[in-house]
Scaffold this active site. Structure first.
Site, PDB file in Angstrom:
ATOM      1  N   SER A 139      45.160  42.478  65.453  1.00  0.00           N
ATOM      2  CA  SER A 139      45.463  43.470  66.481  1.00  0.00           C
ATOM      3  C   SER A 139      45.511  42.787  67.838  1.00  0.00           C
ATOM      4  O   SER A 139      44.823  41.780  68.059  1.00  0.00           O
ATOM      5  CB  SER A 139      44.372  44.552  66.502  1.00  0.00           C
ATOM      6  N   TYR A 149      35.468  46.087  67.362  1.00  0.00           N
ATOM      7  CA  TYR A 149      36.813  46.028  66.777  1.00  0.00           C
ATOM      8  C   TYR A 149      37.570  44.827  67.342  1.00  0.00           C
ATOM      9  O   TYR A 149      38.196  44.060  66.605  1.00  0.00           O
ATOM     10  CB  TYR A 149      37.578  47.319  67.038  1.00  0.00           C
TER      11      TYR A 149
END
Length: 252
Positions: A139, A149
């Site tokens: 990501s 994350y």
């Protein structure tokens, strides 16, 4: 690019899109996920549409048993997997200190431990055969200070970049695909209001997958789909971290 592809998290979203595009190219598939009914439904559609062989492997990657089942399939020399796509993943809603540590450790396992375990297994066969591909879904959050994350995605980006350099000379390419906001179920499962994100920041899953596959075939260690996110990732490297964090907290 390849003949037999194993895809984790293949029930929906980018995993299902990888399956569709690779099936259209004639690749046989091994679809891995927890939802047997959805996997079987996807497999039946792909077999009918493209006349390919599709295996369904139901496995919960949060568990040692589920992970070992996938490792066993990767170790099967009689049915070699020539491309591994580590796609399974999800985001967390609560900030780190408010989230149960068990939840954080499960999150770490899915995004870092499992991809490393499966990549290790895949590499054994690929090195014997003299080639292969590994695609790790990362990501653009991995280029930003974006909680755990961002941290797990930064880890897999770093690993992929290094592994591509290390094993590229042996014919094995490892690519981290780093999308931004994508129209999938990902943010819906997190209960994120998509209207809070500017429309220009959303990408379509088919475009993300097509560019990711193209970059992997070209041997790139990192793929950032779309010019807009390439620019944003470059800005994130030089902008003050506090400002980057403010804009990055919702992203994939």
């Amino acid at each position: 690019m390849t003949r037999t592809v194993l895809i984790t998290g293949a029930t929906s979203g980018l995993g299902a899109e990888f399956a569709r595009q690779l099936a259209a190219k004639g690749a046989d598939l091994v679809l891995v996920g927890r939802n047997s009914a959805r996997l079987e439904h996807n497999a039946a559609q792909l077999r009918t549409a493209h006349g390919i062989h599709v295996e369904v492997l139901v496995a919960d990657l949060h568990t040692e048993a589920g992970t070992k089942d996938v490792v066993a399939r990767l170790d099967d020399a009689g049915r070699p997997v020539t491309t591994l796509i580590n796609n399974a993943g999800y985001g967390l809603v609560e900030p780190f200190a408010d989230s149960p540590i068990e939840t954080e450790l499960d999150h770490l396992r899915i995004h870092v431990t499992v991809p490393l375990v499966l990549s290790h297994a895949a590499l054994r066969g690929m090195r014997t055969r003299g080639g292969g591909h590994i695609i790790n879904l990362a990501s653009v959050a991995g280029f930003t200070p974006r909680g755990t994350y961002g941290a797990v995605k930064a880890a897999i980006i770093s690993f992929s970049r290094w592994a591509n350099i290390k094993y590229g000379p042996e014919g094995i390419n490892v690519t981290a695909v780093c999308p931004g906001f994508v129209h999938t179920e990902f943010h819906q499962r997190m209960k994120v209001d998509k209207r809070s994100v500017p429309r220009w920041m959303w990408l379509n899953a088919d475009d993300v997958v097509a560019q990711g596959l193209n970059d992997a075939a070209r041997g790139k260690g990192v793929s950032i789909p779309s010019l807009r996110y390439k620019v944003l990732a470059a800005i994130a490297r030089f902008a003050p971290p506090s400002i980057v964090a403010r804009f990055a907290w919702r992203g994939r």
